[in-house]
Design an enzyme around this catalytic site. Sequence first.
Site, short mmCIF file in Angstrom:
data_model
loop_
_atom_site.label_atom_id
_atom_site.label_comp_id
_atom_site.label_asym_id
_atom_site.label_seq_id
_atom_site.Cartn_x
_atom_site.Cartn_y
_atom_site.Cartn_z
N LYS A 12 3.04 -2.29 11.23
CA LYS A 12 1.75 -2.23 11.90
C LYS A 12 1.95 -2.61 13.35
O LYS A 12 2.91 -3.32 13.69
CB LYS A 12 0.76 -3.20 11.26
CG LYS A 12 -0.68 -2.80 11.46
CD LYS A 12 -1.09 -1.75 10.45
CE LYS A 12 -2.48 -1.22 10.69
NZ LYS A 12 -2.94 -0.44 9.52
N THR A 23 -8.78 8.65 4.78
CA THR A 23 -9.01 7.28 4.30
C THR A 23 -10.37 7.20 3.60
O THR A 23 -10.48 6.68 2.48
CB THR A 23 -8.91 6.26 5.45
OG1 THR A 23 -7.73 6.55 6.21
CG2 THR A 23 -8.84 4.85 4.93
N ASN A 72 -14.18 5.91 11.66
CA ASN A 72 -13.53 7.01 10.94
C ASN A 72 -13.59 6.84 9.41
O ASN A 72 -13.93 7.78 8.69
CB ASN A 72 -12.08 7.13 11.42
CG ASN A 72 -11.27 8.07 10.56
OD1 ASN A 72 -10.58 7.64 9.64
ND2 ASN A 72 -11.37 9.35 10.83
N ASP A 100 -5.54 3.32 13.72
CA ASP A 100 -6.27 2.29 12.98
C ASP A 100 -7.52 2.04 13.84
O ASP A 100 -7.89 2.91 14.65
CB ASP A 100 -5.40 1.02 12.81
CG ASP A 100 -5.94 0.07 11.74
OD1 ASP A 100 -5.65 0.29 10.56
OD2 ASP A 100 -6.66 -0.89 12.08
N LYS A 141 0.84 -1.20 0.00
CA LYS A 141 0.00 0.00 0.00
C LYS A 141 0.87 1.25 0.00
O LYS A 141 0.69 2.17 -0.80
CB LYS A 141 -0.89 -0.02 1.25
CG LYS A 141 -1.86 1.13 1.35
CD LYS A 141 -2.46 1.27 2.73
CE LYS A 141 -3.14 0.03 3.22
NZ LYS A 141 -3.99 0.28 4.42
N SER A 198 -0.86 10.71 5.87
CA SER A 198 0.11 10.65 6.96
C SER A 198 1.49 11.07 6.45
O SER A 198 2.23 11.77 7.14
CB SER A 198 0.21 9.23 7.51
OG SER A 198 -0.82 8.98 8.45
#
Length: 455
Positions: A135, A219, A250, A175, A123, A387
């Site tokens: 992550k 997002t 979100n 997240d 990604k 970001s």
Amino acid sequence: MCAGVIVPELVPELQELFDEVVDRNRGEAEFHQAAHEVFESLGRVVAKHPHYLDTEVIRRLCEPERQIIFRVPWTDDAGQVHINRGFRVEFNSALGPFKGGLRFHPSVYLGIVKFLGFEQIFKNALTGLPIGGAKGGSDFDPKGRSDGEVMRFCQSFMTELYRHIGEYTDVPAGDIGVGGREIGYLFGQYKRITNRYESGVLTGKGLHWGGSRVRTEATGYGVVFFVREMLAARGESFEGRRVVVSGSGNVAVYAIEKVQELGGIVVACSDSSGYVFDEAGIDLTLLKEIKEERRGRIADYAAARAGTATLVTGGRIWDVPADIALPCATQNELEAQDARRLIANGCQIVAEGANMPTTPEAIKLLNAGGVAFAPGKAANAGGVATSALEMQQNASRDSWSFEHTEQRLADIMRDIHDRCLHTADEYGVPGDYVAGANIAGFTHVADAMLALGVI
Ligand code: GLU
């Protein structure tokens, strides 16, 4: 892989590598699923460019550079001590500092963090920006916890994590279960321990303390910008389209906002207790108030809109007829039976706002049914891309306007869309966004790894 899933065949060299991934990462079903999906696309790449096999770059990609697991002790409001487990998997830093969110949810274990970290590599490569993949998170459940409890948990989490991260090393963000409030507590503790106002160490910060405009919306907006390009490629637009968006966090909230701005009608959204169907279109002001301010449930929305909205518990949101479906909740939420229903109801586009929300079998069915399918690593890259824009602003001690930042996001999403289609054409699978995203992401990061030597 889960039993009953249709698993397409891999070429023998990749099957061997996949078997090794399963063997070396036992019990991590979601990681296996994410790796298999990428491997399915790589057959065409290694046929054309065998050096990707000879150099073992694929094997290297499957092994994280560093994995950190730690104890997170904290005390609740009643004085009871709790122990959670914290994770940070620093997967790949060939393109830039490790970058990716933190997830706080009871389902979090190493296999979830690794699937997310693995997807994040490709990604982030697709954004074209200088960010590696990582992550992290914890099995902490923020649901029902007081503000003080969430703060103490975040402070304890950062008391270990701080030594592993940094502006040039690893830059976490949010997240599921980690939003502006949690990033604030995490940043406060990092600043306190290190005695550094290092804005670029975390993204998703508040606007008054180093955050970027549009990061909160990015997002959700990004998914919709991506779908706008998919529609444009077919000479169509959002105008008058019926859209179903799963989730109400979100990603979902800002996807709904942008669909509505572009003339689409969102008729359903959901949370873990069920979904609401609102023929008049979701009232976003009400939804935001309930979800963002009250931290309430979708049932509260249905109660407040009793005239037009119906709450359905125990059903599937994908039963609601729609032209476009945006799964924006969590992994494996759209299954084979849902794909069949979407196809039967005439759905034309499915784009993933969440990470890996569609099961492999459902993707296969959607493809066979002529539904255009956009994988999360392309369609939901707007969050992490913004970001990276936040990191740029922090590095130059600058702050951009909403319009400028949103335009940058829209341009990035268009570029990702075009790169996916172009790559799919180049490899003989026109219109296949999954192959396009996997191949374009893979070649970008693999070429960088090869240039850096065997490290
Ligand atoms: N958690 C988001 C994602 O899945 C954003 C990560 C970030 O901004 O670093 O891409």
